[in-house]
Write a protein that holds these residues in place. Structure first.
Motif, PDB file in Angstrom:
ATOM      1  N   ALA A  12      53.016 -28.762  10.887  1.00 18.17           N
ATOM      2  CA  ALA A  12      54.206 -27.885  10.535  1.00 18.17           C
ATOM      3  C   ALA A  12      53.899 -26.904   9.507  1.00 18.17           C
ATOM      4  O   ALA A  12      53.974 -25.923   9.407  1.00 18.17           O
ATOM      5  N   LYS A  13      53.565 -27.345   8.336  1.00 19.94           N
ATOM      6  CA  LYS A  13      53.355 -26.866   7.005  1.00 19.94           C
ATOM      7  C   LYS A  13      52.686 -27.618   6.166  1.00 19.94           C
ATOM      8  O   LYS A  13      52.604 -28.647   6.198  1.00 19.94           O
ATOM      9  N   ALA A  14      52.511 -26.911   4.927  1.00 18.82           N
ATOM     10  CA  ALA A  14      52.197 -27.633   3.584  1.00 18.82           C
ATOM     11  C   ALA A  14      53.206 -27.640   2.711  1.00 18.82           C
ATOM     12  O   ALA A  14      53.811 -26.476   2.593  1.00 18.82           O
ATOM     13  N   GLU A  15      53.520 -28.826   2.083  1.00 15.49           N
ATOM     14  CA  GLU A  15      54.787 -28.868   1.345  1.00 15.49           C
ATOM     15  C   GLU A  15      54.587 -29.590   0.019  1.00 15.49           C
ATOM     16  O   GLU A  15      53.973 -30.628   0.403  1.00 15.49           O
ATOM     17  N   ALA A  16      54.986 -29.261  -0.913  1.00 14.35           N
ATOM     18  CA  ALA A  16      55.076 -30.311  -2.337  1.00 14.35           C
ATOM     19  C   ALA A  16      56.431 -30.901  -2.554  1.00 14.35           C
ATOM     20  O   ALA A  16      57.533 -30.292  -2.130  1.00 14.35           O
ATOM     21  N   ILE A  17      56.762 -32.315  -2.468  1.00 12.61           N
ATOM     22  CA  ILE A  17      57.531 -32.952  -2.644  1.00 12.61           C
ATOM     23  C   ILE A  17      57.502 -33.713  -3.900  1.00 12.61           C
ATOM     24  O   ILE A  17      56.286 -34.173  -4.124  1.00 12.61           O
ATOM     25  N   SER A  18      58.805 -34.360  -4.178  1.00  9.61           N
ATOM     26  CA  SER A  18      58.745 -35.197  -5.479  1.00  9.61           C
ATOM     27  C   SER A  18      59.557 -36.596  -5.058  1.00  9.61           C
ATOM     28  O   SER A  18      60.752 -36.309  -4.734  1.00  9.61           O
ATOM     29  N   LEU A  19      58.858 -37.681  -5.406  1.00 12.54           N
ATOM     30  CA  LEU A  19      59.316 -38.908  -5.070  1.00 12.54           C
ATOM     31  C   LEU A  19      59.351 -39.803  -6.367  1.00 12.54           C
ATOM     32  O   LEU A  19      58.472 -39.973  -6.894  1.00 12.54           O
ATOM     33  N   ASN A  20      60.510 -40.229  -6.860  1.00 12.31           N
ATOM     34  CA  ASN A  20      60.487 -41.107  -7.872  1.00 12.31           C
ATOM     35  C   ASN A  20      59.745 -40.357  -9.104  1.00 12.31           C
ATOM     36  O   ASN A  20      58.982 -40.817  -9.917  1.00 12.31           O
ATOM     37  N   GLY A  21      59.761 -39.128  -9.392  1.00 12.34           N
ATOM     38  CA  GLY A  21      59.441 -38.534 -10.367  1.00 12.34           C
ATOM     39  C   GLY A  21      57.946 -38.078 -10.296  1.00 12.34           C
ATOM     40  O   GLY A  21      57.357 -37.604 -11.341  1.00 12.34           O
ATOM     41  N   ILE A  22      57.211 -38.240  -9.187  1.00  5.05           N
ATOM     42  CA  ILE A  22      55.663 -38.092  -8.976  1.00  5.05           C
ATOM     43  C   ILE A  22      55.821 -37.052  -7.738  1.00  5.05           C
ATOM     44  O   ILE A  22      56.342 -37.121  -6.841  1.00  5.05           O
ATOM     45  N   ASN A  23      54.794 -35.914  -8.149  1.00  2.35           N
ATOM     46  CA  ASN A  23      54.664 -34.786  -7.225  1.00  2.35           C
ATOM     47  C   ASN A  23      53.558 -35.076  -6.546  1.00  2.35           C
ATOM     48  O   ASN A  23      52.548 -35.626  -6.602  1.00  2.35           O
ATOM     49  N   TYR A  24      53.701 -34.724  -5.088  1.00  2.00           N
ATOM     50  CA  TYR A  24      52.767 -35.026  -4.033  1.00  2.00           C
ATOM     51  C   TYR A  24      52.636 -33.428  -3.121  1.00  2.00           C
ATOM     52  O   TYR A  24      53.591 -33.015  -2.844  1.00  2.00           O
ATOM     53  N   SER A  25      51.209 -32.813  -2.989  1.00  2.00           N
ATOM     54  CA  SER A  25      51.112 -31.832  -2.376  1.00  2.00           C
ATOM     55  C   SER A  25      50.838 -32.403  -0.677  1.00  2.00           C
ATOM     56  O   SER A  25      49.877 -33.147  -0.706  1.00  2.00           O
ATOM     57  N   THR A  26      51.734 -32.280   0.230  1.00  2.00           N
ATOM     58  CA  THR A  26      51.311 -32.774   1.561  1.00  2.00           C
ATOM     59  C   THR A  26      51.408 -31.659   2.624  1.00  2.00           C
ATOM     60  O   THR A  26      51.690 -30.696   2.494  1.00  2.00           O
ATOM     61  N   TYR A  27      50.704 -32.416   3.741  1.00  2.00           N
ATOM     62  CA  TYR A  27      51.102 -31.586   5.073  1.00  2.00           C
ATOM     63  C   TYR A  27      51.999 -32.427   5.837  1.00  2.00           C
ATOM     64  O   TYR A  27      52.293 -33.721   5.840  1.00  2.00           O
ATOM     65  N   VAL A  28      53.010 -31.735   6.402  1.00  2.00           N
ATOM     66  CA  VAL A  28      54.175 -32.277   7.152  1.00  2.00           C
ATOM     67  C   VAL A  28      53.663 -32.221   8.630  1.00  2.00           C
ATOM     68  O   VAL A  28      53.533 -30.985   9.161  1.00  2.00           O
TER      69      VAL A  28
END
Length: 818
Positions: A313-329
Motif C-alpha cells: 500500500a505505501k512506505a511508512e515510518a512508525i515508532s514502536l517502544n521508542g524505536i523508529n522503523y522505516s517499513t512497507y505496509v
C-alpha cells in the motif's frame, strides 16, 4: 390445517414436562442469562434436552435440537415409557427461534392443539445452577440441557465464556481471543524507500512479539520454517516468501481429530517470489490448499482453497517502544471457498527482514462440518515486535535506532546503475554458459576417449579368447584322430595276437610256441609304446592350456593395473566438479537382530549390520552407532538422541536388519525388536513412529535401508528413472532436504540367506559401496542394487521418499573418502 401426529405427541410431552416441574420449591434461584449470553449459547449449536413425558404411561423425554444461525431450528424427540409399557412415541419437526428480553422464544411449524400455551410463541429463560444448564418457565425447571458447542468443546470452557458476558445485553458476541498486545504508542509518517529485495532470516534468529515467540529453525531459498510458541501451544509455521503462511490446523480444525494441513504448489510459489522486491503499488494473488493428512486429501470431499490477495500500500515510518522503523505496509485480503474471510495489514522492515507489526480481523466465519473454525467473526489477531535476538556475530537491528536514509538518487542515475547491473548480470550469465559449454565438450571428449579405449580392450580380449578357443579345438580334433588311430591299431594287434595263439595251439611244436610268444611280446611292447605316446600328447595339451590361461591372466592383470592407475584420475576429475559443495557430516544408526526371544532366530542380520558399519566407517568416514539385538526402548532412545544432536549440517543413514510384520487391518508395517512378541504391539516399532522421527529430525538428508519382511509399507510409489547429472546437479541435491528409503522388498517376505555370510540385500549394498569411486546418489545406489537382489532371491527392492516425513526433492549422497 391438520397437525401431524408427531407434533401433537411432542406438544403433549412438553406439557407433561412442565407439569412435572410445577413445584416452585424445586426452582433454583440462579440468575437468568442475558441476550448476549443466549446468543453465544444457541447460535449454530446442537443442544440435547432431557425431561419427563406422559402419554398413556409416564416416561422419559429426549430432545435433540439443532439451532441454525439464520433463526431456524430442527428437533428430534423420543418419549420412552418406563417399564417397557406401550404408548411411547418419537418423531421430528422444525420451527423458528429468537431471543427476546433475556428469553429464548420458539415457534413450531404447526399451530393449534395447545401450541399457543405450551410451545408456539412461548418463551423460556435459561440458567446454570448446581444441576447444570436448564430451561425454566414460571413453574420452574423442566428440561436439562447439554450443549455441543462448535467453539467451546467442554462444559467448563463454555460456562466461562458465557459468564464473561454477564454484563452484556443484546448485540454481537464478543471475541474469546485474549488480547495480549500492550499499549504501545505508535506514530507514523510517510517515507520514501528503494525497492526491497527478499531477505531470508538467519537460522537461530529468535523473534519475540507481545503474544508469541518465533525461532527460525530452517531456511531454504524462499522457504522459512519457524518454531512458534503462542501461550502454551507449540507448533511449526512455514512461510514461503514471508507472506505465504501454511501450517497444520492453521485456520480450521477437523471435528474427527484428523490433521488439516496446508500447502502452496509450484505455480503459486512463483507468484509469491515475483512479489519481490517490494515497492509501493505492487500486487499479487495466490492460493493455499487445505488437505487432511489423516486419511485422504480433503479437496476430494471437504477441502477448500484460500485465495489471498497482497498489495504494497505505501512506505511508512512508525515508532514502536521508542524505536523508529522505516517499513512497507502490505495489505492482505483472504477468502476461502467455503465462506471464511479476513483482512489485515503487515509492516515489513527491509533492513532487518522482519515483520514488526501485524493486524488481522476475521470478517466472516461459517460452521460447516467436518471443519470447526479457530476464530469467530470480529475476532482480531494482532501482534507487535518486542525484541529480536540474532545469531552470534550479527547485529540486532531491531534493538537499534533506524539509521538515516541515504541521499536520494536521481532517476537518470538510478537508470544508469540498473543498466550497468543488467549488463554485468548478462556478462556473468554468458561467461557461466561459456564455461559450462567448455566443460561439457571436455566431458564428452573424455567420455568418447574412454569409450574407445574400452572398445579396444574388449576387442583385444575377444581376439585372445578366439585364438585360445581355436587352438583348443584344433588340439581336441587332433587328439580325437590320434585316439581313433590308436584304437584301430590296438584292434589290429589284438586280431594278430589271437591268430598267433590259434597257430600256436595248432602247431604244437616248441618252435611254433616260441614264435607265438615273441609275437605276443611284440604286441605288448607296441601297446606300451602307444600308451607312452598318448601320455606325452596329453601333457603337451595340458601345457598349451596352461599357457593360454597364463596369457589371459596377464591380460586381466594389465587391465586391472590400468584401472588402478585410471581410478584416482577419475576420482580427482570428479572431485574437481565437487569443489565448493558442502556435503556436511555423515552419521549412521545400524541395527541388527538375530537372537529373538519369542520369534524365530535369524542367521545373517548381525553380520549384515557389522559389514555395513565397517564399510561406511572405513571407506566413507561415517560416525557409526551400532545396536546389536536391541529392544524397543533401545531403538526409541537412539532415535531421540539423534533428534537432540543432529543439525541441518548433518546427514543420517539408518540401516535395519531384522524381522518385520504387516498389520493387514490397518495397512501399517512394523519393525520387531529382540523382545517382540507375536500379536502384542507394545514392543513393536511402527512405521508411523519411524516417519514421525524422520519428520522431527534436523538432519538435511536421511536415508533408511530396511532389510525386513513387509518393509515396503514405509515407502510410496515413485519414479526413479534416469536423472541428468549435469551442471550443478550435485549442489542442488546437497542443498535440498531429503527423506528417502530403500527397502529389501514390498508387501512380501524377504530372504535371510542367499548372499553367503550376508543376506542378498546386505551383500548388494556392501558391494555397490565398495565399487563406488567418487560420489553416488540414492537413485544410482538403488539401480545398482536392484538386479543382484532380484536374481539372488524372490523379492523386489523398492526406492521412494518416505511418506509425510518432510521430503523436499533432495537425495542422499555417498561421497567416498578413501
Amino acid at each position: 390445517m391438520s397437525v401431524p401426529r408427531p407434533i401433537y405427541v411432542l406438544t403433549f410431552c412438553l406439557i407433561a414436562g412442565l407439569l412435572a416441574a410445577a413445584s416452585p420449591a424445586r426452582a433454583e434461584r440462579a440468575k437468568n442469562f442475558n441476550d448476549a449470553q443466549l446468543k453465544l449459547l444457541f447460535s449454530g449449536t446442537e443442544v440435547a434436552g432431557e425431561g419427563s413425558c406422559q402419554l398413556i404411561y409416564p416416561g422419559d423425554l429426549f430432545l435433540d435440537f439443532t439451532f441454525h444461525k439464520d433463526g431456524r431450528f430442527f428437533v428430534d424427540y423420543d418419549c420412552v415409557t418406563a417399564g417397557g409399557y406401550e404408548g411411547g412415541d418419537a418423531g421430528n419437526t422444525t420451527g423458528t427461534w429468537s431471543i427476546e428480553e433475556n428469553e429464548l422464544c420458539t415457534v413450531f411449524k404447526y399451530p393449534g392443539l395447545g401450541w399457543e400455551n405450551v410451545i408456539q410463541g412461548n418463551c423460556y429463560s435459561v440458567r446454570h445452577d448446581r444441576s447444570g444448564f436448564g430451561f425454566y418457565s414460571r413453574a420452574g425447571r423442566f428440561l436439562e440441557l447439554t450443549f455441543k458447542h462448535h467453539r467451546f468443546p467442554t462444559k467448563g470452557k463454555l460456562l466461562t465464556a458465557v459468564l464473561n458476558l454477564s454484563g452484556g445485553g443484546t448485540g454481537a458476541v464478543a471475541s474469546t481471543k485474549t488480547e495480549k498486545t500492550p499499549k504501545i504508542k505508535t506514530m507514523a509518517r510517510s517515507v520514501t524507500l528503494p525497492p526491497a529485495p527478499y531477505k531470508a532470516p538467519l537460522v537461530g534468529t529468535k523473534i519475540k512479539y507481545d503474544d508469541r515467540i518465533y525461532r527460525v529453525t530452517r531456511t531454504d531459498g524462499f522457504l522459512t520454517v519457524y518454531r512458534s510458541v503462542t501461550g502454551a501451544k507449540l507448533s511449526y509455521l512455514n512461510a514461503y516468501a514471508l507472506f505465504g503462511e501454511y501450517a497444520d490446523n492453521l485456520y480450521v480444525t477437523h471435528d474427527h481429530g484428523f490433521e488439516i494441513s496446508y500447502k502452496i504448489d509450484t505455480d503459486n510459489r512463483k507468484k509469491l517470489e515475483a512479489f519481490w522486491p517490494l515497492e509501493a503499488g505492487k500486487k499479487t494473488k495466490f492460493e493455499v490448499i487445505e488437505e487432511d493428512a489423516g486419511i485422504v486429501p480433503l479437496y476430494t470431499t471437504y477441502g477448500q482453497s484460500w485465495v489471498i490477495a497482497l498489495e504494497v500500500a505505501k512506505a511508512e515510518a512508525i515508532s514502536l517502544n521508542g524505536i523508529n522503523y522505516s517499513t512497507y505496509v502490505i495489505v492482505e485480503e483472504a477468502k476461502s471457498g467455503d465462506g471464511f474471510s479476513f483482512v489485515g495489514r503487515k509492516w515489513y522492515h527491509p533492513t532487518s527482514g522482519l515483520i514488526v507489526k501485524a493486524e488481522r480481523t476475521w470478517t466472516k466465519i461459517v460452521f460447516e462440518p467436518p471443519k470447526i473454525p479457530n476464530f469467530a467473526e470480529g475476532d482480531e489477531d494482532n501482534y507487535t515486535l518486542v525484541k529480536v535476538r540474532f545469531p552470534e556475530g550479527t547485529i540486532a537491528v531491531a534493538a537499534k535506532q533506524e539509521p538515516k536514509a541515504p541521499p536520494a538518487v536521481s532517476t537518470a542515475e538510478l537508470a544508469r546503475l540498473e543498466r550497468e547491473a543488467e549488463e554485468k548480470r548478462k556478462a556473468r550469465a554468458a561467461e557461466i554458459a561459456r564455461l559450462e559449454r567448455e566443460a561439457e565438450k571436455k566431458r564428452q571428449a573424455s567420455a568418447r576417449k574412454a569409450e574407445a579405449e574400452q572398445k579396444a580392450r574388449t576387442a583385444e580380449l575377444a581376439h585372445l579368447e578366439r585364438e585360445a578357443e581355436e587352438k583348443r579345438l584344433a588340439a581336441a580334433r587332433k587328439a580325437e584322430a590320434e585316439q581313433k588311430a590308436r584304437e584301430v591299431e590296438i584292434a589290429r594287434l589284438a586280431r594278430e595276437e589271437e591268430k598267433a595263439r590259434e597257430a600256436e595251439e595248432k602247431a604244437g611244436t616248441a618252435a611254433q610256441k616260441e614264435i607265438a610268444r615273441l609275437k605276443r611280446e611284440a604286441v605288448e611292447a607296441k601297446k606300451a609304446s602307444l600308451a607312452e605316446v598318448a601320455r606325452q600328447k596329453r601333457e603337451a595339451a595340458e601345457a598349451r592350456d596352461a599357457e593360454v590361461a597364463s596369457l589371459r591372466q596377464q591380460l586381466e592383470e594389465a587391465l586391472k593395473a590400468r584401472k588402478i592407475v585410471e581410478a584416482p584420475k577419475a576420482k580427482a576429475k570428479a572431485a574437481d566438479g565437487l569443489a565448493g559443495i558442502k556435503f556436511g557430516n555423515y552419521h549412521a544408526l545400524i541395527i541388527g537382530i538375530n537372537n529373538y526371544k519369542n520369534l524365530p532366530k535369524l542367521t545373517t542380520a548381525i553380520n549384515d549390520a557389522k559389514g555395513v558399519a565397517k564399510v561406511l566407517k572405513d571407506e566413507y568416514g561415517f560416525k557409526v552407532t551400532t545396536l546389536i539385538d536391541p529392544d524397543r526402548l533401545d531403538i526409541i532412545d537412539a532415535f531421540d538422541e539423534l533428534k537432540e544432536t543432529l543439525t541441518d549440517e548433518d546427514n543420517l543413514l539408518i540401516y535395519y536388519a531384522g524381522h518385520g510384520w504387516l498389520d493387514e487391518d490397518t495397512d501399517r508395517g512394523y519393525w520387531l525388536p529382540v523382545d517382540a512378541k507375536p500379536k502384542r504391539r507394545s514392543r513393536w516399532v511402527s512405521n508411523a513412529t519411524i516417519t514421525d522421527t524422520l519428520k522431527g529430525l534436523s538432519a538435511k538428508h536421511v536415508l533408511v535401508l530396511a532389510d525386513s519382511c513387509y518393509s515396503g509399507t514405509l515407502t510410496r510409489a515413485a519414479d526413479v528413472g534416469t536423472r541428468k547429472r549435469k551442471g550443478d546437479y550435485w549442489k542442488k541435491m546437497a542443498s535440498k532436504w531429503a527423506r528417502v528409503a530403500i527397502t529389501s522388498g514390498g508387501l512380501e517376505p524377504v530372504a535371510d540367506k542367499g548372499g553367503g555370510d550376508h543376506s542378498p540385500f546386505a551383500k548388494a549394498f556392501i558391494d555397490v559401496l565398495q565399487e563406488n569411486a567418487s560420489i553416488m546418489d540414492g537413485v544410482q545406489l538403488f539401480g545398482k542394487m536392484r538386479r543382484p537382489v532380484m536374481v539372488a532371491a524372490e523379492q523386489t527392492p523398492q526406492y521412494s521418499d518416505v511418506r509425510n516425513a518432510g521430503h523436499d526433492g533432495g537425495d542422499f549422497l555417498f561421497v567416498r573418502k578413501k
